[in-house]
Design a protein around this motif. Structure first.
Motif, short mmCIF file in Angstrom:
data_model
loop_
_atom_site.label_atom_id
_atom_site.label_comp_id
_atom_site.label_asym_id
_atom_site.label_seq_id
_atom_site.Cartn_x
_atom_site.Cartn_y
_atom_site.Cartn_z
N LEU A 31 14.24 0.18 -1.16
CA LEU A 31 13.73 0.87 -2.35
C LEU A 31 12.54 0.12 -2.93
O LEU A 31 12.51 -1.12 -2.98
N HIS A 32 11.59 0.90 -3.33
CA HIS A 32 10.39 0.32 -3.91
C HIS A 32 10.49 0.41 -5.43
O HIS A 32 10.33 1.48 -6.00
N LEU A 33 10.86 -0.72 -6.06
CA LEU A 33 10.97 -0.75 -7.52
C LEU A 33 9.68 -1.29 -8.10
O LEU A 33 9.21 -2.36 -7.71
N ARG A 34 9.12 -0.54 -8.99
CA ARG A 34 7.84 -0.95 -9.59
C ARG A 34 8.08 -1.34 -11.04
O ARG A 34 8.70 -0.58 -11.81
N LEU A 35 7.66 -2.54 -11.37
CA LEU A 35 7.80 -3.01 -12.74
C LEU A 35 6.63 -2.50 -13.58
O LEU A 35 5.47 -2.73 -13.23
N ALA A 94 2.35 3.08 -21.13
CA ALA A 94 2.19 2.73 -19.71
C ALA A 94 2.05 4.01 -18.91
O ALA A 94 2.69 5.02 -19.20
N ASP A 95 1.21 3.94 -17.90
CA ASP A 95 1.08 5.07 -16.98
C ASP A 95 2.14 4.94 -15.90
O ASP A 95 2.33 3.87 -15.31
N LEU A 96 2.81 6.05 -15.67
CA LEU A 96 3.87 6.04 -14.65
C LEU A 96 3.34 6.40 -13.28
O LEU A 96 4.00 6.16 -12.27
N LEU A 97 2.20 7.00 -13.26
CA LEU A 97 1.53 7.30 -11.99
C LEU A 97 0.18 6.60 -12.00
O LEU A 97 -0.40 6.40 -13.06
N PRO A 98 -0.28 6.25 -10.82
CA PRO A 98 -1.62 5.64 -10.78
C PRO A 98 -2.65 6.57 -11.39
O PRO A 98 -2.51 7.81 -11.35
N ASP A 99 -3.64 5.95 -12.04
CA ASP A 99 -4.65 6.74 -12.74
C ASP A 99 -5.35 7.71 -11.80
O ASP A 99 -5.57 7.42 -10.64
N ASP A 100 -5.65 8.81 -12.39
CA ASP A 100 -6.40 9.81 -11.65
C ASP A 100 -7.73 10.00 -12.37
O ASP A 100 -7.75 10.10 -13.61
N LYS A 122 10.59 1.30 -12.35
CA LYS A 122 10.52 2.65 -11.82
C LYS A 122 10.79 2.62 -10.32
O LYS A 122 10.18 1.83 -9.58
N CYS A 123 11.74 3.46 -9.91
CA CYS A 123 12.00 3.61 -8.48
C CYS A 123 11.00 4.62 -7.94
O CYS A 123 11.04 5.80 -8.31
N VAL A 124 10.12 4.16 -7.12
CA VAL A 124 9.02 5.00 -6.66
C VAL A 124 9.54 6.15 -5.83
O VAL A 124 9.07 7.28 -5.93
N GLU A 125 10.53 5.87 -4.97
CA GLU A 125 11.06 6.93 -4.11
C GLU A 125 11.73 8.04 -4.93
O GLU A 125 11.59 9.22 -4.63
N ASP A 126 12.50 7.63 -5.93
CA ASP A 126 13.28 8.61 -6.67
C ASP A 126 12.59 9.09 -7.95
O ASP A 126 13.05 10.05 -8.57
N GLN A 127 11.57 8.38 -8.36
CA GLN A 127 10.89 8.71 -9.62
C GLN A 127 11.85 8.69 -10.80
O GLN A 127 11.87 9.58 -11.66
N VAL A 128 12.72 7.67 -10.82
CA VAL A 128 13.60 7.49 -11.98
C VAL A 128 13.21 6.18 -12.67
O VAL A 128 12.66 5.27 -12.05
N LEU A 131 -1.16 16.62 -7.76
CA LEU A 131 -0.10 15.77 -8.30
C LEU A 131 0.87 15.37 -7.19
O LEU A 131 1.33 14.21 -7.14
N ALA A 132 1.16 16.32 -6.30
CA ALA A 132 2.03 15.98 -5.17
C ALA A 132 1.40 14.90 -4.32
O ALA A 132 2.10 13.98 -3.84
N ASP A 133 0.09 14.98 -4.14
CA ASP A 133 -0.59 13.94 -3.37
C ASP A 133 -0.48 12.58 -4.06
O ASP A 133 -0.28 11.54 -3.42
N ARG A 134 -0.62 12.61 -5.35
CA ARG A 134 -0.55 11.33 -6.09
C ARG A 134 0.85 10.73 -5.96
O ARG A 134 1.02 9.52 -5.81
N LEU A 135 1.85 11.60 -6.04
CA LEU A 135 3.23 11.10 -5.88
C LEU A 135 3.45 10.55 -4.49
O LEU A 135 4.10 9.51 -4.28
N ALA A 136 2.89 11.27 -3.49
CA ALA A 136 3.03 10.79 -2.12
C ALA A 136 2.29 9.48 -1.91
O ALA A 136 2.78 8.58 -1.22
N ASP A 137 1.13 9.39 -2.54
CA ASP A 137 0.37 8.13 -2.41
C ASP A 137 1.14 6.96 -3.00
O ASP A 137 1.12 5.84 -2.50
N GLU A 138 1.82 7.27 -4.11
CA GLU A 138 2.56 6.17 -4.74
C GLU A 138 3.70 5.70 -3.83
O GLU A 138 3.99 4.50 -3.75
N ARG A 139 4.34 6.67 -3.11
CA ARG A 139 5.42 6.29 -2.21
C ARG A 139 4.91 5.55 -0.99
O ARG A 139 5.60 4.71 -0.43
N GLY A 140 3.68 5.89 -0.58
CA GLY A 140 3.13 5.26 0.62
C GLY A 140 3.58 5.99 1.88
O GLY A 140 4.24 7.03 1.84
N GLN A 141 3.23 5.47 3.06
CA GLN A 141 3.57 6.10 4.33
C GLN A 141 4.99 5.75 4.76
O GLN A 141 5.48 4.66 4.45
#
Lengths: 422, 761
Positions: B295-299, B312-318, B360-366, B391-401
């Motif tokens: 799990l990718h936990l982001r502080l 705080a921004d929960l998603l990387p800036d657009d 923030k759990c990046v995979e689950d967005q919780v 927005l879906a792309d941004r979420l996918a980018d945050e999760r990574g490959q």
């Protein structure tokens, strides 16, 4: 006899001078009570808990408690503001007996009521007497209320009443505020009255023996005076059998001397060690004070008893200022004698025998009975008895240190309690 | 103690204890102690107060107090589950209950009142709902009134004891203080206390933003909650609905307009995606969060912006423009001891005064707080209403490959896996390629429709589980009855068995909308589980296979519903304005107050503004003025001040004087209208004697004077009757009868004519 820890009488030397300021002003005081201190501590703890926890409801509770505390501090101040009081007290009272004390409390304010007012006398020093307290639960604006109390002073003396104290601890007793309204007044408290369990002059023991009573009587021209209940020691000759049969209890006739006899009460209340020179008299101890009070009480009782029997009563006292009152009768004379007894102060410049030796009554010593009330007997009293033996009709020595004092004199007699003794 | 005072105090104490024990019981969800106290109050009323026969004696009361102390030690020292403050409240409640059953002295009453105050303090700590201000209001009215009467009673008894001790006693009648109305001082005290309290509360400097909220959320409620890290079918039994409020959410558009939607809102809490047996295959079946190690936990740390708020921004800036479909959710979350923050998917931004950093759990967005939230917190989250491709792309980018998340199939083969696959194949029909987003979406929709069909029914009391048998297969093919977790789990398994990424999400669904305050009230019974399925290009899409349950609110009466909404609104305001009051709110309030104060001074058309402008002119804003002109200003201003003071002084004096005059007039009128004793005959008697040269000496009372008069002048014998009549009329409040009046008038007439024998004068 029982000794009670009663407040000491106010010395005559402490009679205050007139107030310096021409217009005495009321003094207001505000103090926190023990309950208030506890409450403040609790509120402070709640505040600390609020600070520690940053809990807003605790902050709110703390803040409201602060508000309640602030009101508790302001309310008694407001309650006594604008309150005036007047006092109605008799000029004289008798120690141990109740007297009426009336306060009139007035709320001069136009709008606000006064709650929980306590009216009493301004305390006279630390050892002053305790006066009754009147309680007024509610006094509306512009209203006045009379508070009738019964006071009781246990010791004789002159009480210099400074003023009236109005106190309020409303609403919770956390703070107390009082205001002293100057109202100078003097209250003379006569010595406590006891009673003689039997007529002291009826016994006829030998003349010069130092016993309880020394009675010498010439002639017996008695006349019917009245009837009273039978007491132990009364002669059976005097029982009124017809009245006794009708009432169901023994009743005796009481006779009085048809001649107008004089009674001189010689009072020597404060005892003196035998080896002390006459001019030196140490300050009396607490035990001596109690004995002196009993002696003065017996003297006051003898004075009233003598006057009630129709005698002319005089008095000679050994005190700081020697007191010599010529025999006379009537209510003013009674008050004069009791007033002197009320104000007796220790001090002994002259012995009682020397004092008596120098006295020349206008009416002489004939037909005079002498009652010597002394705390302790010493050589001066022997000389006194010998001096009076040749002049007077009868001489009686009454002292608490002699046997039979309690059998003759009842100090705990309370006429208000239906004559019961404590 | 006086029975009436005792009864009065008993009533007040009963009201106070009842009021204070309810928030404690509500907070703890333990009603035993409240029931014990209630029974003690009823029994005490009928025994101790009504019949004057107390149930228990002093010794039994001491034993109960010792038992309560032992219980306190047991709860706090050994059991360890009850908070110390609640253990203390149990002790105090039991002591109060025993006191209510005893014959009480003034000291016992004081103890009960003090204990009730301490219980109020405990309630302040553990109760964050609207019951506390109600309790406080009762204390400020009933409690303070009772305390005042109690004080008056004690004060009177105190003076009586004093008088009895010194040998005298009060002649006056018993004051009967318990009959006095203390409404006025109680209102004054409550007003002052609340006024000072509000000012101190608002102005007291605060460091942080601490608050407690309701304690009761920590108790183990049998209701469904959305915070479990797994869905354990073995441990879930019959579920009871709970009406406990978990959070209040206000929704706004980006422009601050209240937002209300007919579509259900899903407040996401936790996510699980792995269905397997517990404890190496021998336990029950449960849902877990799979691949925990990866799990990718982001502080995320919340930084203060230029307004002083933590953001705080929960998603990387657009770099693009912000999404216009954003909704802003203001959460007021009661303490729940789990640490997760609820958000609508996907969350873009978070603001909070109470939280400084989150994970923030990046995979689950919780979102999860650093520590469990033991107290109520507020936060604001911005989310997008619709999932745009960017927005879906941004979420996918945050999760990574890789972009497509893995499929977490059950770790072991299910008992009825083949039947499930047959069922899904039958439901898929002509759908072929499930990797195609459209086909996959249609497939999941069919599964969802199947589960929502009449073949399945929703119940909170599902059939009991059979030990050793897999529950979802049994649910799908045998029982077909269950709650949301069964439906969500069934849909997720059906997707996963067909190699579609799916996960079960726990949280809350919508809640009750309150139109009074424009907020959603989310209660424990709104806890829900649903499914998110990954659709390529649309990210995770929400599916809710659970059939709708009956809504009890619809059945409630309209007025009751409206009253409840108003209550919820006040509760919301109380929670926001009082319980959640913090340093930032204080700063904002002071700033707005300052602005309000300055507002009139900025406008010179208003009186205040003109004065302020003048004062500004005076005190040196116009420095170019000469010294002489300034001197004129000063002298003039001094005169104005003196004149103003004089006017105020005269006004106060005039008002005071006129008030006094009016009061005196009213008093005089009242005195005149009041019928006074008719003693004119006595005054006439004195006047006529005075005319005859006879005066009453000042030191003689009227009766003595009359006796003296009768002794000296026998012809004036009737004077005694006149004086007797005067006494009766003036002091006895009697009226003269006609015969007596006639006799007195005759005598007075003789006096007037001097028809008295010569020796009399």
């Amino acid at each position: 006899m029982t000794t009670t820890a009663a407040p000491r009488p106010v010395s005559l030397r402490h009679v205050s001078d007139p107030p310096r300021s021409k217009r005495p002003r009321a003094i207001r005081n505000l103090r926190i009570t023990f309950s208030g201190v506890l409450c403040c501590i609790i509120v402070a703890l709640v505040g600390l808990a609020a600070l520690n926890g940053e809990a807003n409801l605790l902050f709110l509770l703390f803040a409201i408690s602060m508000g309640a505390l602030a009101y508790s501090m302001l309310a008694p101040v407001r309650a006594v503001r604008g309150i005036s009081a007047e006092r109605s007290v008799p000029q004289v009272a008798i120690a141990g007996r109740t007297f009426a004390l009336t306060y009139t409390v007035r709320n001069a304010r136009s709008w606000f009521s006064a709650w929980s007012l306590v009216v009493t006398e301004t305390p006279i020093g630390d050892e002053g007497p305790l006066f009754p307290r009147g309680f007024v639960s509610l006094l509306g604006p512009g209203r006045e209320q009379r508070v009738e109390l019964t006071g009781r002073c246990t010791r004789r003396g002159l009480y210099n009443l400074k003023g009236i104290r109005v106190t309020s601890r409303f609403p919770f007793g956390l703070f107390t505020c009082w205001v002293d309204r100057p109202a100078p007044c003097e209250l003379v408290v006569y010595p406590a009255m006891g009673r003689f369990r039997r007529d002291p002059w009826r016994e006829r023991p030998s003349v010069h023996t130092r016993t309880t009573h020394v009675l010498r009587e010439r002639g017996a021209q008695d006349e019917f005076y009245g009837v009273r209940e039978y007491r132990e020691g009364d002669s059976h000759r005097f029982i009124h059998w017809r009245r006794s049969a009708r009432t169901g209890q023994l009743v005796v006739r009481e006779m009085m001397d048809v001649r107008r006899t004089q009674l001189v009460v010689l009072v020597d209340p404060w005892p003196r060690p035998p080896d002390t020179p006459v001019a030196e008299s140490p300050h009396p101890s607490a035990g001596d004070e109690d004995e002196a009070e009993r002696v003065i009480q017996a003297a006051a009782t003898a004075v009233c008893d003598g006057l009630e029997r129709g005698h002319r009563v005089g008095m000679i006292c050994r005190s700081d200022m020697p007191i010599v009152v010529a025999p006379a009768g009537g209510r003013p004379h009674r008050q004069r004698l009791l007033h002197q007894l009320a104000l007796l102060e220790p001090g002994n410049p002259v012995g009682l025998d020397d004092l008596v030796a120098r006295i020349r009554w206008a009416s002489g010593w004939q037909h005079t009975r002498c009652l010597i009330c002394a705390a302790s007997l010493d050589v001066t009293h022997d000389r006194l008895v010998r001096l009076l033996a040749g002049r007077t009709e009868a001489t009686l020595v009454l002292s608490p240190r002699l046997e039979g004092f309690d059998a003759l004199f009842d100090t705990s007699y309370r006429p208000e309690a239906g004559g019961r003794t404590r | 103690m006086n029975p009436r005072a005792d009864r009065m105090l008993y009533k007040a104490e009963a009201i106070l204890l009842t009021m204070v024990v309810v928030p404690l019981a509500r907070a703890e969800l333990v009603w035993w102690y409240a029931a014990i106290l209630g029974l003690a109050l009823i029994a005490g009323w009928f025994t101790t107060i009504h019949r004057r026969r107390p149930w228990i004696g002093e010794r039994a009361g001491n034993v109960i107090a010792l038992g309560a102390l032992a219980l306190l030690l047991l709860e706090c020292r050994w059991l360890g589950e009850t908070p110390a403050v609640m253990g203390l409240s149990h002790f105090m409640i039991l002591v109060c209950a025993s006191k209510m059953l005893q014959r009480r002295t003034a000291r016992d009453h004081a103890q009960v009142l003090v204990l009730s105050l301490l219980l109020l303090t405990v309630a302040a700590i553990v109760s964050g709902n609207l019951w506390f201000p109600l309790t406080l209001a009762i204390y400020l009215t009933v409690g303070l009134g009772a305390l005042m009467r109690y004080h008056l009673y004690l004060e009177e008894q105190r003076q009586r004891r004093h008088n009895a001790r010194i040998g005298g006693d009060a002649v006056a009648k018993d004051e009967q203080v318990h009959h006095l109305s203390v409404t006025g001082p109680t209102a004054a005290l409550a007003g002052v206390a609340v006024g000072i309290g509000v000012v101190v509360f608002a102005a007291f400097p605060r460091i942080g933003a601490g608050m407690f909220g309701e304690l009761g959320a920590t108790s183990r409620s049998p209701a469904v909650t959305g915070f479990a890290e797994r869905v354990d079918f073995q441990s879930v039994g019959p579920i009871r609905e709970s009406n406990r409020t978990l959070m209040r959410v206000r929704l706004e558009t980006a422009k601050g307009i209240p937002y209300q939607t007919a579509a259900p809102l899903y407040f996401r809490g936790t996510v699980v995606d792995q269905y397997s047996r517990r404890t190496r295959g021998r336990g029950g079946w449960a849902w877990w969060r799979g691949d925990r190690g990866d799990l990718h936990l982001r502080l995320i740390r919340l930084e203060r912006d230029h307004h002083g708020e933590r953001v705080a921004d929960l998603l990387p800036d657009d770099d693009d423009e912000p999404d216009p479909d954003q909704i802003v959710q203001h959460y007021y979350l009661e303490p729940h001891h789990e640490g997760c923050l609820f958000t609508c998917y996907p969350a873009l931004e978070i603001r909070s005064h109470d939280v400084s950093d989150i994970r923030k759990c990046v995979e689950d967005q919780v979102l999860v707080t650093a520590r469990p939230t033991n107290e109520a917190i507020r936060y604001t989250v911005s989310s997008a209403v619709t999932m745009s491709p960017s927005l879906a792309d941004r979420l996918a980018d945050e999760r990574g490959q890789p972009r497509d998340p893995p499929v977490h199939r059950p770790s072991s083969r299910l008992d009825r896996e083949s039947e499930i696959l047959e069922l899904t194949a039958r439901l898929s029909g002509n759908l072929g390629n499930l990797d195609d987003p459209t086909e996959r979406l249609a497939f999941v929709r069919r599964l969802e429709s199947y589960l929502r069909s009449d073949e399945f029914s929703y119940t909170l009391n599902p059939p009991p589980l059979v030990r050793g048998r897999e529950p979802i297969g049994r649910f799908l093919f045998e029982t077909r009855r269950g709650h949301c977790e069964y439906f969500a789990a069934a849909l997720a398994i059906m997707c996963q068995l067909n190699n579609i990424p799916a996960r079960v999400v726990s949280g809350y669904r919508t809640g009750e909308y309150n139109p009074v305050g424009d907020f959603y009230l989310v209660k424990a019974r709104h806890a829900h589980a649903w499914v998110e399925v990954y659709i390529p290009g649309k990210d995770w899409v929400t599916f809710d296979p659970t059939p709708a349950a009956d809504e009890s609110d619809v059945q409630a009466g309209l007025w009751l519903l409206r009253a409840r909404r108003y209550f919820d609104y006040f509760q919301f305001q109380w929670a926001n304005l009082v319980v959640a009051y913090d340093a930032d709110m204080r700063r904002e309030m002071i700033e707005s107050f300052q602005a309000w104060l300055r507002r009139p001074s900025r406008d010179q058309r208003t009186g205040v503004g003109a004065v302020v402008a003048f004062v500004r002119e005076l005190f040196g804003w116009r420095l170019h003025l000469s010294l002489r002109e300034r001197l004129v200003y000063w002298v003039f201003s001094l005169l104005v001040v003196v004149l103003a003071v004089l006017i105020v002084y005269i006004f106060v004096r005039v008002v005071s004087w006129s008030t006094r005059v009016l009061l005196d007039l009213a008093e005089a009128q009242a005195r005149q209208s009041r019928p006074g004793p008719q003693v004119d005959f006595y005054l006439q008697f004195l006047r006529r004697l005075q005319a005859l040269g006879i005066r009453r000496p000042a030191d003689q009372t009227p009766a003595e004077f009359a006796r003296d008069l009768a002794a000296r002048h026998p012809a004036l014998g009737p004077a005694s009757e006149v004086v007797q009549a005067y006494y009766e009329v003036a002091f006895g409040d009697h009226a003269l009868d006609s015969d007596r009046r006639r006799r007195i008038d005759t005598f007075l007439a003789r006096l007037k004519k001097a028809d008295i024998p010569a020796q009399a004068t």
